[in-house]
Design a protein around this motif. Structure first.
Motif, PDB file in Angstrom:
ATOM      1  N   GLY A 118       0.804  -1.219   0.000  1.00 14.01           N
ATOM      2  CA  GLY A 118       0.000   0.000   0.000  1.00 14.01           C
ATOM      3  C   GLY A 118       0.834   1.264   0.000  1.00 14.01           C
ATOM      4  N   ALA A 119       0.152   2.385   0.210  1.00 10.67           N
ATOM      5  CA  ALA A 119       0.681   3.755   0.126  1.00 10.67           C
ATOM      6  C   ALA A 119       0.919   4.093  -1.359  1.00 10.67           C
ATOM      7  N   ALA A 120       1.241   5.367  -1.607  1.00 11.70           N
ATOM      8  CA  ALA A 120       1.425   5.808  -2.995  1.00 11.70           C
ATOM      9  C   ALA A 120       2.657   5.121  -3.586  1.00 11.70           C
ATOM     10  N   PRO A 148      -6.497  -1.569  -3.073  1.00  7.41           N
ATOM     11  CA  PRO A 148      -7.447  -2.441  -2.363  1.00  7.41           C
ATOM     12  C   PRO A 148      -8.598  -2.911  -3.246  1.00  7.41           C
ATOM     13  N   TYR A 172      -3.650   0.985   3.295  1.00  3.46           N
ATOM     14  CA  TYR A 172      -4.699   1.443   2.387  1.00  3.46           C
ATOM     15  C   TYR A 172      -5.697   2.362   3.080  1.00  3.46           C
ATOM     16  N   GLY A 173      -5.416   2.745   4.340  1.00  2.00           N
ATOM     17  CA  GLY A 173      -6.380   3.550   5.096  1.00  2.00           C
ATOM     18  C   GLY A 173      -7.540   2.668   5.552  1.00  2.00           C
ATOM     19  N   ALA A 174      -8.172   3.088   6.658  1.00  2.00           N
ATOM     20  CA  ALA A 174      -9.325   2.333   7.179  1.00  2.00           C
ATOM     21  C   ALA A 174     -10.601   2.837   6.505  1.00  2.00           C
ATOM     22  N   LYS A 176     -10.645   0.210   4.425  1.00  2.00           N
ATOM     23  CA  LYS A 176     -10.279  -0.685   3.299  1.00  2.00           C
ATOM     24  C   LYS A 176      -9.190  -1.675   3.685  1.00  2.00           C
ATOM     25  N   GLY A 198      -2.679   2.550   8.010  1.00  2.00           N
ATOM     26  CA  GLY A 198      -3.093   3.884   7.545  1.00  2.00           C
ATOM     27  C   GLY A 198      -1.974   4.617   6.840  1.00  2.00           C
ATOM     28  N   GLY A 199      -1.772   5.875   7.246  1.00  2.00           N
ATOM     29  CA  GLY A 199      -0.761   6.708   6.578  1.00  2.00           C
ATOM     30  C   GLY A 199       0.618   6.613   7.227  1.00  2.00           C
ATOM     31  N   ASP A 202       3.710   7.143   5.170  1.00  2.00           N
ATOM     32  CA  ASP A 202       3.892   8.548   4.768  1.00  2.00           C
ATOM     33  C   ASP A 202       4.657   9.309   5.851  1.00  2.00           C
ATOM     34  N   ARG A 232      -9.273  17.057   5.467  1.00  2.00           N
ATOM     35  CA  ARG A 232      -9.785  15.972   6.305  1.00  2.00           C
ATOM     36  C   ARG A 232     -10.950  16.405   7.188  1.00  2.00           C
ATOM     37  N   ARG A 235     -14.032  14.153   7.494  1.00  2.00           N
ATOM     38  CA  ARG A 235     -13.741  12.888   8.186  1.00  2.00           C
ATOM     39  C   ARG A 235     -13.546  13.123   9.672  1.00  2.00           C
TER      40      ARG A 235
HETATM   41  N1  UDP Z   1      -3.886   4.452   0.099  1.00  2.00           N
HETATM   42  C1  UDP Z   1      -3.535   3.587  -0.924  1.00  2.00           C
HETATM   43  N2  UDP Z   1      -4.480   3.176  -1.799  1.00  2.00           N
HETATM   44  C2  UDP Z   1      -5.782   3.570  -1.672  1.00  2.00           C
HETATM   45  C3  UDP Z   1      -6.143   4.436  -0.615  1.00  2.00           C
HETATM   46  C4  UDP Z   1      -5.168   4.861   0.244  1.00  2.00           C
HETATM   47  O1  UDP Z   1      -2.371   3.195  -1.017  1.00  2.00           O
HETATM   48  O2  UDP Z   1      -6.599   3.163  -2.492  1.00  2.00           O
HETATM   49  C5  UDP Z   1      -2.843   4.893   1.045  1.00  2.00           C
HETATM   50  C6  UDP Z   1      -2.505   6.352   1.030  1.00  2.00           C
HETATM   51  O3  UDP Z   1      -1.490   6.611   0.077  1.00  2.00           O
HETATM   52  C7  UDP Z   1      -2.003   6.564   2.457  1.00  2.00           C
HETATM   53  C8  UDP Z   1      -2.814   5.536   3.241  1.00  2.00           C
HETATM   54  O4  UDP Z   1      -3.352   4.629   2.322  1.00  2.00           O
HETATM   55  O5  UDP Z   1      -0.636   6.226   2.557  1.00  2.00           O
HETATM   56  C9  UDP Z   1      -4.017   6.092   3.981  1.00  2.00           C
HETATM   57  O6  UDP Z   1      -3.686   7.197   4.590  1.00  2.00           O
HETATM   58  P1  UDP Z   1      -4.697   7.989   5.495  1.00  2.00           P
HETATM   59  O7  UDP Z   1      -3.914   9.141   5.988  1.00  2.00           O
HETATM   60  O8  UDP Z   1      -5.991   8.249   4.802  1.00  2.00           O
HETATM   61  O9  UDP Z   1      -4.987   6.912   6.624  1.00  2.00           O
HETATM   62  P2  UDP Z   1      -5.202   7.101   8.147  1.00  2.00           P
HETATM   63  O10 UDP Z   1      -3.839   7.226   8.751  1.00  2.00           O
HETATM   64  O11 UDP Z   1      -6.063   8.318   8.328  1.00  2.00           O
HETATM   65  O12 UDP Z   1      -5.903   5.820   8.477  1.00  2.00           O
END
Ligand code: UDP
Length: 250
Positions: A118-120, A148, A172-174, A176, A198-199, A202, A232, A235
């Motif tokens: 996951g992540a970008a 996801p 992939y963030g919650a 998902k 989650g992130g 990042d 955000r 959310r």
């Molecule tokens: N992300 C991803 N694919 C997706 C949706 C999200 O890889 O389809 C990644 C996004 O790049 C980020 C993480 O999932 O790194 C979600 O981060 P977010 O800050 O929304 O999550 P949180 O920490 O709030 O749960």
């Protein structure tokens, strides 16, 4: 709210608004991770925060995932505040974004193969290099941004299985990421611990910045995130809604 004894090590768990949260510290979480790794099946860890709880009020599938997870750590100061209000105080907040460093270290110490999903694109690779620089013995089984989206599911599962990963981070963030793990828990025979983070990657790579320590200590990390990532706001309305629901419905 109810208080239950979890089957794992007599672990205390609270149910806040019908959502389970385990009363664990960072040290407890690491010791449970060791126990999980010794058992030949996938154990799911969720990083529950007020947003999770509010999402679970409406999303039955997500609620089921949280109830069936092996461990729901209290990631979010709102949960700690709620537990105090309910007079069943959680010992501390266990942020997933900190846990990832501890888990990477544990993998390095124990020789467990870690997969970052996951992540970008590019973020997991950079995070893997950062973890490996800190822990040269760490074996990264694989990294993959993927998606996801169910259409990619089978190919991602194959990739993780080919890597013989022992531990899996899913970014992939919650909800998902947590649903992804739950639906694949029987399809990943080598993975013993999988956690939605989650992130966090990042933060590891510096793509996003955590609040300074003093802001975290004041319990205001959520405010820092709102200022840094104002999109955000919708959310994050989950926070006051969560507080109101705890005070009126429990
Ligand atoms: N992300 C991803 N694919 C997706 C949706 C999200 O890889 O389809 C990644 C996004 O790049 C980020 C993480 O999932 O790194 C979600 O981060 P977010 O800050 O929304 O999550 P949180 O920490 O709030 O749960």
């Amino acid at each position: 709210m109810t208080t239950n004894q979890s089957p794992i090590s007599n672990l205390q768990s609270l149910t806040i608004l019908n959502t389970p949260v385990h009363a664990v510290t960072v040290a407890d979480t690491l010791s449970l991770t060791r126990q999980f790794m010794a058992e030949p099946r996938l154990h799911q860890i969720c990083t529950t925060n007020p947003e999770f709880v509010m999402t679970a009020q409406k999303d039955e599938d997500f609620r089921r995932v949280l109830h069936e997870a092996d461990l729901c750590i209290p990631d979010g100061i709102g949960l700690v505040w709620a537990s105090r209000w309910l007079r069943k105080p959680l010992p501390q907040r266990v942020p997933g974004s900190e846990l990832v460093y501890h888990l990477a270290k544990l993998c390095a110490q124990e020789g467990w193969r870690l997969f970052l999903l996951g992540a970008a694109p590019g973020v997991a690779e950079t995070a893997a290099a950062i973890f490996q620089k800190k822990h040269p013995r760490l074996v990264i089984a694989g990294t993959y941004a993927g998606s996801p989206n169910p259409a990619e599911n089978a190919a991602i599962v194959r990739r993780i299985n080919d890597s013989r990963a022992d531990m899996l981070f899913v970014a992939y963030g919650a909800p998902k990421q947590d649903k992804w793990i739950a639906r694949n828990r029987d399809a990943l025979p080598t993975v013993r611990v999988a956690i939605g983070i989650g992130g966090s990657l990042d933060f590891v790579t510096g793509k996003a910045m955590r609040a300074p320590r003093w802001v975290q200590n004041l319990g205001l990390e959520w405010l820092h995130r709102l200022i840094k990532e104002p999109w955000r706001w919708r959310r994050m309305l989950a926070l006051p809604r969560f507080a109101l629901a705890v005070m009126t419905k429990t």
